[in-house]
Motif scaffolding. Structure first.
Motif, PDB file in Angstrom:
ATOM      1  N   ILE A 255       0.853  -1.202   0.000  1.00  0.00           N
ATOM      2  CA  ILE A 255       0.000   0.000   0.000  1.00  0.00           C
ATOM      3  C   ILE A 255       0.886   1.249   0.000  1.00  0.00           C
ATOM      4  N   HIS A 259       0.967   4.265  -2.748  1.00  0.00           N
ATOM      5  CA  HIS A 259       0.820   5.681  -2.414  1.00  0.00           C
ATOM      6  C   HIS A 259       1.975   6.489  -2.998  1.00  0.00           C
ATOM      7  N   VAL A 264      -3.676   3.838  -7.859  1.00  0.00           N
ATOM      8  CA  VAL A 264      -4.902   3.537  -7.126  1.00  0.00           C
ATOM      9  C   VAL A 264      -5.146   2.027  -7.176  1.00  0.00           C
ATOM     10  N   LEU A 279      -6.209  -0.613   8.943  1.00  0.00           N
ATOM     11  CA  LEU A 279      -5.478   0.003   7.834  1.00  0.00           C
ATOM     12  C   LEU A 279      -5.947  -0.500   6.472  1.00  0.00           C
ATOM     13  N   LEU A 282      -9.722   0.878   5.984  1.00  0.00           N
ATOM     14  CA  LEU A 282      -9.893   2.330   5.866  1.00  0.00           C
ATOM     15  C   LEU A 282      -9.035   2.881   4.738  1.00  0.00           C
ATOM     16  N   GLN A 283      -9.310   2.395   3.548  1.00  0.00           N
ATOM     17  CA  GLN A 283      -8.669   2.863   2.318  1.00  0.00           C
ATOM     18  C   GLN A 283      -9.787   3.323   1.390  1.00  0.00           C
ATOM     19  N   PRO A 284      -9.432   4.149   0.400  1.00  0.00           N
ATOM     20  CA  PRO A 284     -10.471   4.590  -0.543  1.00  0.00           C
ATOM     21  C   PRO A 284     -11.286   3.408  -1.064  1.00  0.00           C
ATOM     22  N   HIS A 331     -17.519   1.021   3.587  1.00  0.00           N
ATOM     23  CA  HIS A 331     -18.552   1.705   4.362  1.00  0.00           C
ATOM     24  C   HIS A 331     -19.447   2.491   3.422  1.00  0.00           C
ATOM     25  N   ASN A 332     -18.819   3.023   2.411  1.00  0.00           N
ATOM     26  CA  ASN A 332     -19.554   3.868   1.499  1.00  0.00           C
ATOM     27  C   ASN A 332     -18.981   3.653   0.109  1.00  0.00           C
ATOM     28  N   HIS A 335     -17.639   6.441  -1.860  1.00  0.00           N
ATOM     29  CA  HIS A 335     -16.649   7.309  -1.207  1.00  0.00           C
ATOM     30  C   HIS A 335     -15.857   8.054  -2.283  1.00  0.00           C
ATOM     31  N   PRO A 336     -15.880   9.365  -2.261  1.00  0.00           N
ATOM     32  CA  PRO A 336     -15.257  10.116  -3.347  1.00  0.00           C
ATOM     33  C   PRO A 336     -13.752   9.848  -3.461  1.00  0.00           C
ATOM     34  N   GLY A 337     -13.105   9.563  -2.315  1.00  0.00           N
ATOM     35  CA  GLY A 337     -11.666   9.287  -2.376  1.00  0.00           C
ATOM     36  C   GLY A 337     -11.366   8.028  -3.162  1.00  0.00           C
TER      37      GLY A 337
ATOM     38  N   HIS B 259     -15.033   7.627   6.637  1.00  0.00           N
ATOM     39  CA  HIS B 259     -15.229   6.677   5.539  1.00  0.00           C
ATOM     40  C   HIS B 259     -16.699   6.290   5.425  1.00  0.00           C
ATOM     41  N   ARG B 260     -17.316   6.000   6.555  1.00  0.00           N
ATOM     42  CA  ARG B 260     -18.729   5.606   6.530  1.00  0.00           C
ATOM     43  C   ARG B 260     -19.610   6.662   5.886  1.00  0.00           C
ATOM     44  N   GLY B 262     -18.551   9.000   3.833  1.00  0.00           N
ATOM     45  CA  GLY B 262     -18.053   9.508   2.562  1.00  0.00           C
ATOM     46  C   GLY B 262     -17.483  10.913   2.669  1.00  0.00           C
ATOM     47  N   VAL B 264     -14.371  13.435   2.955  1.00  0.00           N
ATOM     48  CA  VAL B 264     -12.939  13.451   2.680  1.00  0.00           C
ATOM     49  C   VAL B 264     -12.259  14.370   3.687  1.00  0.00           C
ATOM     50  N   LEU B 279      -1.292   3.657   9.327  1.00  0.00           N
ATOM     51  CA  LEU B 279      -2.690   3.936   8.973  1.00  0.00           C
ATOM     52  C   LEU B 279      -2.946   5.421   8.738  1.00  0.00           C
ATOM     53  N   GLN B 283      -3.182   7.368   3.802  1.00  0.00           N
ATOM     54  CA  GLN B 283      -4.522   7.848   3.490  1.00  0.00           C
ATOM     55  C   GLN B 283      -4.404   8.710   2.247  1.00  0.00           C
ATOM     56  N   HIS B 331       3.370  10.973   0.145  1.00  0.00           N
ATOM     57  CA  HIS B 331       4.325  10.381  -0.784  1.00  0.00           C
ATOM     58  C   HIS B 331       4.158  11.007  -2.147  1.00  0.00           C
ATOM     59  N   HIS B 335      -1.647  12.321  -5.552  1.00  0.00           N
ATOM     60  CA  HIS B 335      -2.321  11.016  -5.480  1.00  0.00           C
ATOM     61  C   HIS B 335      -3.786  11.177  -5.866  1.00  0.00           C
ATOM     62  N   GLY B 337      -6.352   9.455  -5.452  1.00  0.00           N
ATOM     63  CA  GLY B 337      -7.338   9.147  -4.420  1.00  0.00           C
ATOM     64  C   GLY B 337      -7.579  10.329  -3.502  1.00  0.00           C
TER      65      GLY B 337
END
Lengths: 340, 340
Positions: A255, A259, A264, A279, A282-284, A331-332, A335-337, B259-260, B262, B264, B279, B283, B331, B335, B337
């Motif tokens: 991961i 990054h 992606v 970890l 909780l990623q995009p 979760h969503n 999710h825009p990310g 995340h739940r 959505g 950012v 973690l 992100q 990084h 990115h 995301g």
């Protein structure tokens, strides 16, 4: 003359029974490693000869401390931290305290931890083993210390062992990559000094062979984030379009490298990792993982150990926990990310 | 009559020296809690009276096991896993083994761990304390066990303590939110039974008062991911546009809730967390955190303990480690995301 000097010694009992001193000792301490019939015979002979074990040695050997020792190779690895936490929960419910040691993936540190546990007279030990300590572990086990190995096997050992069998999930993962046309596949392997490193690599190669997708690419890594990152970098440079990481720490490294490169996961590159932790969720887009059911492994290992402490031999001696390939629920999903 | 019965006892020595038995005992075991002059006087009297401590008790008390005990409230919390790992690294460099216990944020489990460490005759203990154990900790410390508290203070205790002082970083964080017009600010507080919970909440309130931004919003949480998630949910529902999480675990909970929903982080909502871990860095946009320099705290705690084991009183008795507010380097700032 001291009366004690006239008493039968352990050596006398062993000679009369025609066994070694250590077998006699194990039999008299109720160690299940000695066959029940032999145990009964030696105990009868000892009683007949008026053998009374040295009280201090007896106290050292037999008094329960109601404490177990658990040794894992890393605590910053969430998988092992969860394992220890689950073992402690089970031990605590059974009225036992847990002391923990961190071997840091080193044989000498593991040997030291085992010595400390022995000195501390723990009632039993749950251990993630290293090849370099197999003789010591076997010696302790044979001399009557209840031991259960967890996560990794020791080749040729008779010590009860609980591991996960990830072969089916690894084959499934390779199939998913193959179906998606994401090739070549890069595999980040654990070290060859661990049974998990060897067996998972073998499972990966077998899966590729069965699908007829040829050699693919393998990076011989280690169970650290940094080795995972290096491996990901090398495999991506080699053109891999899918990566399978052979443990938690290397999954984090993969991961991290994605990054760094602005890739992606799930869009530019397919990734499947090992184990569940916040970890990866909780990623995009949550990372698909091979979950080892660490709670179940920990529970089984503790109950096997608890039985051994009370004189029972676990059946079977080798327990395999199945693994599951799954993606934590996003979760969503919108999710825009997560949208590139 | 047994010769031993004629020997001077510890009680005789204490009477002759005009001290309590426990002071005499501590003096004879070289405990630095007894003033050097008093220690020397009691030792002289003991020698004159031919006092010889009970050999077994002496062995129990004085023989070094070259092992220290470390007890932390959670191992799945990366901050404490890192702390334990750093302490073990220092101990190992000094030739000492480390055994670890997990108190699971419970006083009874901590009390149990301390008892196990005492039974195991560790040379010293590094402990993240709980209020419910202050009397036991103080008792062990007074009876000669070298102890260093870490991460949290015990009110009114004289036990050497290493904590971080996050007040300046908390004020800086509130200033950043305020400058960005991200209000109201929601603070996820740790439990009031911990010094960190109390002092960080106080620092948050003081910072708001000094900036003249009024009451803001506080959620009285706990050091778990789930409490962090609940708190984030409540505070977001209450209209907060910035969240400050009072520890690592609640920071994870905040990320989970974002995340739940959505949301950012850094776009829809400002977030500052506590401690560094992969973690928070891995992100779409790395999370800004208050870093406690856990390595430095662990190193200081170990060296204070090591000194005490060798008879030195640490100076000062209270060590504070400064914290730093920073955002881990992204990084790849572009990115994909990370762009909503």
């Amino acid at each position: 003359m001291d009366r004690d000097a006239q008493r039968a010694t352990l050596k006398d009992v062993a000679e009369a029974a025609g066994t070694s001193i250590s077998t006699a000792s194990r039999a008299l301490s109720g160690n299940p490693a000695v066959a029940p019939a032999t145990r009964a015979r030696i105990q009868r002979i000892a009683t007949e000869m008026g053998y009374r074990p040295n009280a201090q040695a007896q106290a050292l050997r037999r008094s329960f401390t109601n404490t177990i020792g658990v040794v894992v190779p890393s605590l910053i690895n969430y998988y092992f931290a969860s394992m220890v936490t689950a073992i402690q929960r089970e031990a605590s419910a059974a009225g036992l305290s847990t002391i923990i040691a961190n071997s840091q993936e080193r044989s000498d540190t593991l040997a030291d931890a085992l010595q400390v546990f022995a000195d501390q007279r723990v009632d039993g030990i749950i251990c993630v083993p290293h090849e370099g300590c197999s003789r010591r572990l076997l010696g302790m086990y044979r001399s009557g210390m209840p031991i259960v190995l967890i996560d990794r096997e020791l080749e040729g050992s008779t010590i009860p062992t609980i591991t996960s069998d990830a072969a089916a999930s690894i084959a499934e993962a390779v199939g998913i990559f193959s179906d998606a046309g994401a090739q070549p596949i890069g595999y980040l392997s654990g070290p060859m000094e661990t049974s998990t490193g060897r067996s998972r690599l073998e499972a990966f190669r077998r899966a590729c062979a069965e699908l007829g997708i040829g050699e693919q690419r393998v990076f011989l890594g280690g169970y650290t984030q940094e080795r995972g990152r290096c491996g990901a970098s090398e495999l991506i440079d080699a053109g891999c379009r899918a990566l399978l990481a052979g443990d938690s720490m290397m999954t984090i490294g993969v991961i991290e490298e994605c990054h760094r490169r602005g890739l992606v996961i799930g869009h530019d590159l397919e990734v499947i990792g090992f184990d569940t932790q916040p970890l990866f969720q909780l990623q995009p887009r949550p990372i698909m993982v091979i979950d080892q059911h660490v709670d179940e492994m920990a529970t089984r290992a503790f109950h096997a150990l608890d039985g051994m402490i009370h004189g029972k031999t676990p059946k079977p001696l080798r327990g395999f926990s199945a693994t599951t390939l799954f993606t934590p629920a996003a979760h969503n999903p919108t999710h825009p990310g997560g949208e590139p």
